[in-house]
Design a protein around this motif. Structure first.
Motif, PDB file in Angstrom:
ATOM      1  N   SER A 149       0.837  -1.195   0.000  1.00 47.97           N
ATOM      2  CA  SER A 149       0.000   0.000   0.000  1.00 47.97           C
ATOM      3  C   SER A 149       0.871   1.242   0.000  1.00 47.97           C
ATOM      4  O   SER A 149       1.859   1.328   0.729  1.00 47.97           O
ATOM      5  CB  SER A 149      -0.904   0.018   1.237  1.00 47.97           C
TER       6      SER A 149
ATOM      7  N   LYS B 253      -6.680   5.241  -9.384  1.00 43.87           N
ATOM      8  CA  LYS B 253      -7.499   4.619  -8.334  1.00 43.87           C
ATOM      9  C   LYS B 253      -8.980   4.758  -8.649  1.00 43.87           C
ATOM     10  O   LYS B 253      -9.766   3.805  -8.483  1.00 43.87           O
ATOM     11  CB  LYS B 253      -7.199   5.282  -6.987  1.00 43.87           C
TER      12      LYS B 253
ATOM     13  N   GLY C  55      -9.847   2.391 -11.412  1.00 41.80           N
ATOM     14  CA  GLY C  55      -9.863   1.010 -10.929  1.00 41.80           C
ATOM     15  C   GLY C  55     -11.062   0.730 -10.052  1.00 41.80           C
ATOM     16  O   GLY C  55     -11.629  -0.373 -10.074  1.00 41.80           O
ATOM     17  N   LEU C  56     -11.477   1.723  -9.271  1.00 45.64           N
ATOM     18  CA  LEU C  56     -12.626   1.554  -8.383  1.00 45.64           C
ATOM     19  C   LEU C  56     -13.900   1.309  -9.186  1.00 45.64           C
ATOM     20  O   LEU C  56     -14.769   0.525  -8.780  1.00 45.64           O
ATOM     21  CB  LEU C  56     -12.772   2.801  -7.506  1.00 45.64           C
TER      22      LEU C  56
ATOM     23  N   LEU D 132     -14.651  -2.324  -9.983  1.00 49.50           N
ATOM     24  CA  LEU D 132     -14.912  -3.273  -8.897  1.00 49.50           C
ATOM     25  C   LEU D 132     -16.400  -3.332  -8.573  1.00 49.50           C
ATOM     26  O   LEU D 132     -17.159  -2.393  -8.863  1.00 49.50           O
ATOM     27  CB  LEU D 132     -14.135  -2.855  -7.644  1.00 49.50           C
TER      28      LEU D 132
ATOM     29  N   MET E 135     -13.121  -5.605  -1.493  1.00 53.79           N
ATOM     30  CA  MET E 135     -12.050  -4.907  -2.204  1.00 53.79           C
ATOM     31  C   MET E 135     -12.449  -3.476  -2.517  1.00 53.79           C
ATOM     32  O   MET E 135     -11.643  -2.546  -2.407  1.00 53.79           O
ATOM     33  CB  MET E 135     -11.716  -5.665  -3.495  1.00 53.79           C
ATOM     34  N   TRP E 136     -13.711  -3.270  -2.891  1.00 50.64           N
ATOM     35  CA  TRP E 136     -14.201  -1.918  -3.209  1.00 50.64           C
ATOM     36  C   TRP E 136     -14.098  -1.018  -1.992  1.00 50.64           C
ATOM     37  O   TRP E 136     -13.671   0.131  -2.088  1.00 50.64           O
ATOM     38  CB  TRP E 136     -15.654  -2.013  -3.693  1.00 50.64           C
TER      39      TRP E 136
ATOM     40  N   GLU F 182     -10.369  -0.153  -1.288  1.00 46.33           N
ATOM     41  CA  GLU F 182      -9.856   0.811  -2.252  1.00 46.33           C
ATOM     42  C   GLU F 182     -10.476   2.186  -2.033  1.00 46.33           C
ATOM     43  O   GLU F 182      -9.802   3.216  -2.199  1.00 46.33           O
ATOM     44  CB  GLU F 182     -10.136   0.329  -3.684  1.00 46.33           C
ATOM     45  N   SER F 183     -11.767   2.213  -1.672  1.00 44.61           N
ATOM     46  CA  SER F 183     -12.437   3.495  -1.406  1.00 44.61           C
ATOM     47  C   SER F 183     -11.803   4.207  -0.219  1.00 44.61           C
ATOM     48  O   SER F 183     -11.616   5.434  -0.232  1.00 44.61           O
ATOM     49  CB  SER F 183     -13.926   3.270  -1.130  1.00 44.61           C
TER      50      SER F 183
ATOM     51  N   GLU G  58      -8.706   3.879   0.860  1.00 39.94           N
ATOM     52  CA  GLU G  58      -7.390   4.383   0.432  1.00 39.94           C
ATOM     53  C   GLU G  58      -7.539   5.633  -0.410  1.00 39.94           C
ATOM     54  O   GLU G  58      -6.795   6.611  -0.252  1.00 39.94           O
ATOM     55  CB  GLU G  58      -6.648   3.314  -0.369  1.00 39.94           C
ATOM     56  N   LEU G  59      -8.503   5.616  -1.329  1.00 38.84           N
ATOM     57  CA  LEU G  59      -8.725   6.754  -2.206  1.00 38.84           C
ATOM     58  C   LEU G  59      -9.072   8.007  -1.401  1.00 38.84           C
ATOM     59  O   LEU G  59      -8.575   9.105  -1.686  1.00 38.84           O
ATOM     60  CB  LEU G  59      -9.835   6.439  -3.206  1.00 38.84           C
TER      61      LEU G  59
END
Length: 656
Positions: A598, A622, A625-626, A629, A635-636, A639-640, A642-643
């Motif tokens: 990460s 990002k 990529g989101l 998903l 995973m969504w 990633e959300s 992190e975004l």
């Protein structure tokens, strides 16, 4: 007085007939003119002491003659004759009365050339060669006339291996020589081989890949055609006239029609026309061109020296496991490490280099069919780059040669490489020169004729070694995306194979201090310094993150470190630099923060230098990529989260 017998200290294979031993009645007694210096492979005398050239070809894998009088052959005189005899004597005692390790013949050849240059100077000054070698005033004056002092220093070091009582000359000692170099401002050696500018380098690698792919598709048919064409001639004897037989044209000559039919049969007619192949000897030239492309690719994807390709055998490529990872290894030997005496050594290469070796191997095994049985019996190994002159329809075919030792590795010159690369545009541009100036700002690139904008880049084999070492780095120095992709595999292989501290490279450098691994590691320091200088110290955008903020504070105070001090810190292990998705990392050890790969951990790391444009690009990636998903999946949601953190950090630095 009792005579002492001296054996020649040369690297000789046990199967060779050696030169004669030397029985000396006194320290300065010289051999008679009929003293045997070298012998043919059948034991007959080839060269004697009285000759003005000594032929060592039977002992080597190439033609090697040492010429003592060429420097003065157009202006001979008694004085110059004495200088020739001096050179001859110094080379003789370096072989027969050397107190050190045996020399390779190529090393002796190199020092003979340097002594000839010293003799030229001595002739102008009306002194002896021994005067120049022993008197600091004369030696200093000679050094002021040369571009590089390294070759002179190497020759002096060789001559110091002979007792002055035996040579009759007290050579200037090493410390005095070093002081003389510094006094002349020549303590820094001749200019480094330049790296190839990235745009030109990328075009060369693209061309090599394209050519190898093209050759792979046709090589089997080409070699079958060649075998069939050779078999047409009685006893496979092909005259010079026969080698000029057309291969595609409709001719009234029956043999020409037969050859053209073979080209059609193997589906090569259009290929020959596209390659400009008109006659049989052109086919041999095409095969040699294939070999040259393969050789350039091996150099480009291994970092070995040009001369080291001559030592490669047809089975030099191996798959090996090094510290848990599989790599392609090239096995060979080098003559660079210890007075020219070769050691067995290994290099790592990439799939691109492995493909080139596989293609060259296919060609050399086919060529081996046409090496005479007598020559095969003399072989030590089958050279990977076996000369194409063994092809019977070659323009200058290999004939029976008493000096041939069964190796006959092709000596493809830089001129041949330049001729091959004429097919692509390697014109030097303003951007290329600016890139060179960034790499070495202390060198006056624009004053050197070979770097004139608008002319073709002056390619040399050693440039591939320098370029590979500098550009195959994780530092982010190469911004040219195509070149980064082209070097992806070799960069990964070398960073693992030649990594500092690895057991393999530690053992390698213990024995072979001039191996490419040492050059690679040194260049990694330079690459990190250049990348850190360009992307952090002198970044056109404001840098963020803890280390980025530190650099910005130094900028305001006018306290940015120089390139030299930055390189010094990297060499001492106080600083490092590698590219990251968000900018760069200056951590000197292994990163312990980026768990699960990460990048969020970089945002509050004290070693991070964050670039706002790279952060913005990463956020866009990002977001894209989101969208691919499944909404609300595990995973969504990860990633959300992190975004959101990345966007908050970006908004904060943009407001600052």
């Amino acid at each position: 007085m009792a005579a002492y017998s001296y054996l020649p200290k040369l690297q000789l294979a046990p199967t060779k007939f050696p030169p004669d031993s030397f029985s000396a009645s006194g320290p300065l007694s010289r051999p008679p003119n009929d003293h045997v210096i070298s012998r043919n492979i059948d034991g007959s005398i080839l060269s004697t002491y009285g000759d003005d050239s000594w032929d060592f070809t039977p002992y080597t894998s190439r033609k090697l003659k040492i010429y003592f009088a060429n420097w003065c052959k157009h202006h001979a005189s008694n004085v110059k004759r004495e200088l020739v005899e001096e050179i001859k004597w110094f080379i003789f005692v370096s072989i027969w009365k050397n107190l050190g390790m045996p020399y390779a013949f190529s090393t002796i050849e190199k020092h003979a050339r340097q002594l000839a240059l010293i003799a030229t100077y001595a002739s102008l000054r009306k002194v002896r060669v021994s005067d120049v070698l022993s008197k600091p005033i004369l030696l200093g004056d000679y050094l002021s006339t040369v571009v590089s002092t390294k070759a002179v220093g190497d020759t002096l070091a060789m001559l110091r291996q002979v007792d002055p009582v035996d040579s009759g000359c007290e050579i200037v000692n090493g410390k005095t020589f070093e002081r003389m170099k510094k006094g002349l401002g020549k303590d820094r050696e001749v200019l480094q081989h330049p790296p190839i500018p990235t745009a030109i380098y990328s075009r060369i690698l693209e061309f090599l890949e394209s050519e190898i792919q093209s050759f792979e598709g046709v090589v089997d048919r080409l070699l079958m055609f060649s075998s069939d064409a050779i078999s047409i001639f009685p006893d496979e004897e092909i005259s010079f006239k026969d080698s000029h037989t057309p291969v595609t044209s409709k001719s009234s000559n029956a043999r020409a029609r037969e050859i053209a039919a073979l080209a059609e049969k193997h589906g090569l007619t259009k290929y020959f026309e596209g390659r400009g192949v008109k006659y049989l000897y052109n086919v041999a030239s095409l095969i040699r061109q294939m070999q040259c492309v393969c050789k350039i690719a091996v150099l480009a994807y291994s970092g070995m020296r040009n001369g080291e390709t001559r030592t490669l055998a047809h089975d030099c490529l191996k798959n090996a496991e090094v510290e848990g990872k599989f790599v392609y290894e090239i096995l060979g030997k080098t003559t660079k490490f210890n007075n020219g005496r070769p050691y067995h050594v290994r290099w790592v290469t990439s799939p691109e280099g492995a493909r080139a070796i596989s293609l060259a191997r296919k060609i050399c095994l086919w060529l081996w069919r046409y090496v005479s049985a007598a020559d095969k019996s003399k072989k030590k190994y089958i050279p990977l780059f076996l000369t194409s002159s063994h092809i019977p329809f070659s323009k200058f075919p290999q004939r029976d040669d008493i000096s041939f030792d069964g190796q006959s590795a092709a000596d493809m010159t830089t001129a041949e490489a330049k001729n091959v690369l004429k097919a692509i545009d390697i014109t030097l541009t303003e951007e290329d020169v600016c890139e060179l100036e960034f790499i070495d700002p202390h060198r006056a690139w624009r004053t050197e004729e070979k770097f004139t904008i608008g002319q073709a880049w002056n390619v040399t084999y050693h440039q591939f070694r320098r370029s590979l070492a500098l550009y195959s780095s994780a530092s982010g120095l190469v911004s040219f995306s195509t070149l980064r992709r082209q070097l992806k595999h070799i960069t990964a292989a070398m960073s693992h194979y030649y990594a500092r501290g690895s057991q393999y490279v530690t053992e390698l450098l213990h024995n072979f201090k001039e191996h490419f691994a040492a050059f690679y590691q040194e260049s990694q320091d330079e690459s990190q310094m250049l990348s850190y200088t360009a992307h952090v110290l002198f970044s056109p955008q404001k840098m963020h993150g803890a280390h980025g903020a530190h650099v910005e504070a130094l900028k305001k105070k006018g306290l940015l470190p120089s390139r030299e001090s930055t390189l010094s810190m990297i060499k001492k292990g106080e600083l490092a630099y590698k590219e990251t998705p968000l900018g760069g990392c200056t951590e000197t050890g292994t990163c312990t923060k980026r768990a699960f790969r990460s990048v969020i951990s970089c945002l509050d790391c004290t070693r991070a230098a964050i670039s706002s444009p790279k952060l913005e690009r990463h956020i866009r990636a990002k977001v894209k990529g989101l969208g691919e998903l499944v909404s609300q999946s595990v995973m969504w949601r990860m990633e959300s989260a992190e975004l959101a953190i990345l966007q908050n950090f970006y908004n904060r630095i943009m407001r600052a």
